[in-house]
Design a protein around this motif. Structure first.
Motif, mmCIF file in Angstrom:
data_model
loop_
_atom_site.group_PDB
_atom_site.id
_atom_site.type_symbol
_atom_site.label_atom_id
_atom_site.label_comp_id
_atom_site.label_asym_id
_atom_site.label_seq_id
_atom_site.Cartn_x
_atom_site.Cartn_y
_atom_site.Cartn_z
ATOM 1 N N PHE A 102 25.768 26.592 7.068
ATOM 2 C CA PHE A 102 24.739 26.277 5.926
ATOM 3 C C PHE A 102 23.539 25.403 6.345
ATOM 4 O O PHE A 102 23.910 24.487 7.208
ATOM 5 C CB PHE A 102 25.806 25.588 4.907
ATOM 6 N N VAL A 103 22.370 25.630 5.634
ATOM 7 C CA VAL A 103 21.197 24.585 5.767
ATOM 8 C C VAL A 103 21.070 23.842 4.720
ATOM 9 O O VAL A 103 21.014 22.573 4.771
ATOM 10 C CB VAL A 103 20.085 25.586 6.197
ATOM 11 N N ALA A 104 21.005 24.376 3.559
ATOM 12 C CA ALA A 104 20.294 23.831 2.226
ATOM 13 C C ALA A 104 20.829 24.516 0.963
ATOM 14 O O ALA A 104 20.990 26.074 1.034
ATOM 15 C CB ALA A 104 18.826 23.389 2.348
ATOM 16 N N GLY A 105 21.155 24.060 0.034
ATOM 17 C CA GLY A 105 21.395 24.765 -1.331
ATOM 18 C C GLY A 105 20.895 24.068 -2.716
ATOM 19 O O GLY A 105 20.384 23.067 -2.587
ATOM 20 N N VAL A 106 20.562 24.886 -3.530
ATOM 21 C CA VAL A 106 20.130 24.395 -4.883
ATOM 22 C C VAL A 106 20.933 24.917 -6.078
ATOM 23 O O VAL A 106 21.151 26.270 -5.953
ATOM 24 C CB VAL A 106 18.586 24.673 -5.084
ATOM 25 N N ASN B 43 10.041 20.438 7.926
ATOM 26 C CA ASN B 43 9.156 19.660 8.495
ATOM 27 C C ASN B 43 9.945 19.028 9.763
ATOM 28 O O ASN B 43 11.064 18.974 9.928
ATOM 29 C CB ASN B 43 8.676 18.484 7.885
ATOM 30 N N SER B 44 8.909 18.690 10.560
ATOM 31 C CA SER B 44 9.435 17.794 11.943
ATOM 32 C C SER B 44 10.733 18.876 12.611
ATOM 33 O O SER B 44 11.753 18.378 13.214
ATOM 34 C CB SER B 44 10.357 16.481 11.419
ATOM 35 N N LEU B 45 10.030 20.074 12.592
ATOM 36 C CA LEU B 45 11.046 20.846 13.339
ATOM 37 C C LEU B 45 11.357 20.640 14.602
ATOM 38 O O LEU B 45 10.557 20.040 15.616
ATOM 39 C CB LEU B 45 10.386 22.566 13.055
ATOM 40 N N LYS B 46 12.564 21.126 15.060
ATOM 41 C CA LYS B 46 13.150 20.790 16.446
ATOM 42 C C LYS B 46 13.301 22.224 17.226
ATOM 43 O O LYS B 46 13.860 22.902 16.388
ATOM 44 C CB LYS B 46 14.308 19.976 16.468
ATOM 45 N N SER C 283 22.271 17.920 9.638
ATOM 46 C CA SER C 283 21.143 18.091 10.748
ATOM 47 C C SER C 283 19.741 18.386 10.249
ATOM 48 O O SER C 283 18.690 18.132 10.991
ATOM 49 C CB SER C 283 21.705 19.419 11.660
ATOM 50 N N VAL C 284 19.899 18.636 8.889
ATOM 51 C CA VAL C 284 18.281 18.696 8.260
ATOM 52 C C VAL C 284 17.994 17.794 7.301
ATOM 53 O O VAL C 284 16.931 17.763 6.840
ATOM 54 C CB VAL C 284 18.125 20.172 7.672
ATOM 55 N N LYS C 285 18.764 16.909 6.827
ATOM 56 C CA LYS C 285 18.553 15.892 5.899
ATOM 57 C C LYS C 285 17.226 15.276 6.236
ATOM 58 O O LYS C 285 17.215 14.534 7.196
ATOM 59 C CB LYS C 285 19.734 14.946 5.724
ATOM 60 N N GLY C 286 16.459 15.052 5.312
ATOM 61 C CA GLY C 286 15.077 14.211 5.457
ATOM 62 C C GLY C 286 14.026 14.942 6.170
ATOM 63 O O GLY C 286 13.009 14.533 6.241
ATOM 64 N N ARG C 287 14.311 16.181 6.528
ATOM 65 C CA ARG C 287 13.436 16.964 7.216
ATOM 66 C C ARG C 287 13.082 18.220 6.349
ATOM 67 O O ARG C 287 11.850 18.715 6.298
ATOM 68 C CB ARG C 287 13.605 17.575 8.635
ATOM 69 N N PHE C 288 14.249 18.710 5.705
ATOM 70 C CA PHE C 288 14.003 20.030 4.878
ATOM 71 C C PHE C 288 14.117 19.901 3.489
ATOM 72 O O PHE C 288 14.872 18.945 3.044
ATOM 73 C CB PHE C 288 15.138 21.016 5.439
ATOM 74 N N THR C 289 13.365 20.487 2.564
ATOM 75 C CA THR C 289 13.677 20.544 1.115
ATOM 76 C C THR C 289 13.785 22.005 0.644
ATOM 77 O O THR C 289 12.834 22.782 0.990
ATOM 78 C CB THR C 289 12.183 20.006 0.748
ATOM 79 N N VAL C 290 14.529 21.901 -0.197
ATOM 80 C CA VAL C 290 15.154 23.336 -0.734
ATOM 81 C C VAL C 290 14.611 23.201 -2.231
ATOM 82 O O VAL C 290 14.802 22.121 -3.048
ATOM 83 C CB VAL C 290 16.423 23.717 -0.700
ATOM 84 N N SER C 291 13.859 24.238 -2.853
ATOM 85 C CA SER C 291 13.543 24.228 -4.294
ATOM 86 C C SER C 291 13.533 25.601 -4.755
ATOM 87 O O SER C 291 13.611 26.612 -4.073
ATOM 88 C CB SER C 291 12.087 23.652 -4.499
ATOM 89 N N ARG C 292 13.298 25.872 -6.017
ATOM 90 C CA ARG C 292 13.328 27.133 -6.764
ATOM 91 C C ARG C 292 12.520 27.079 -7.856
ATOM 92 O O ARG C 292 12.286 26.283 -8.685
ATOM 93 C CB ARG C 292 15.036 27.444 -7.324
#
Length: 124
Positions: A47-51, A84-87, A63-72
């Protein structure tokens, strides 16, 4: 026929950004919670993100908090993942999924429909 079609993947340098998009059709989009998962070679899908179906609640993997944003955008039946700030560790195939649930869920078994995935590669 339900279809989830992801786009926006590609190759980016570490520190860069990408925006993934998932276009849904064939289902009452506003009644589905949506999620993003990823799977790296040799690893399990995670799982990465959900809405939530109303868009008011989101959830992220640590692991992605503060870097990724999910929206619909329910008017367009689309869910987005701004990364953002991809690793290099973010390198994986990213999947969009739909769960017949009002609430956000991180359990992949709750998701009924899946897209075909889009490759994200982050170079160091």
């Amino acid at each position: 026929q339900v279809q989830l079609v992801e786009s926006g993947g590609g190759l980016v340098q570490a520190g860069g950004s990408l925006r993934l998009s998932c276009a849904a059709s064939g289902l009452p989009f506003k009644w589905y919670a949506m999620g993003w998962f990823r799977q790296a070679p040799g690893k399990e899908r995670e799982f990465v993100a959900g809405v939530s179906w109303g868009g008011g609640t989101t959830n992220y993997a640590d692991s992605v908090k503060g870097r990724f944003t999910v929206s619909r955008d329910s008017a367009k039946s689309t869910v987005l993942l701004q990364m953002n700030s991809l690793k290099p560790d973010d390198t994986a195939v990213y999947y969009c999924a739909a769960a017949q649930s009002s609430a956000v869920t991180s359990n992949l078994y709750d998701y009924r429909y899946w897209g075909q995935g889009t490759q994200v590669t982050v170079s160091s």
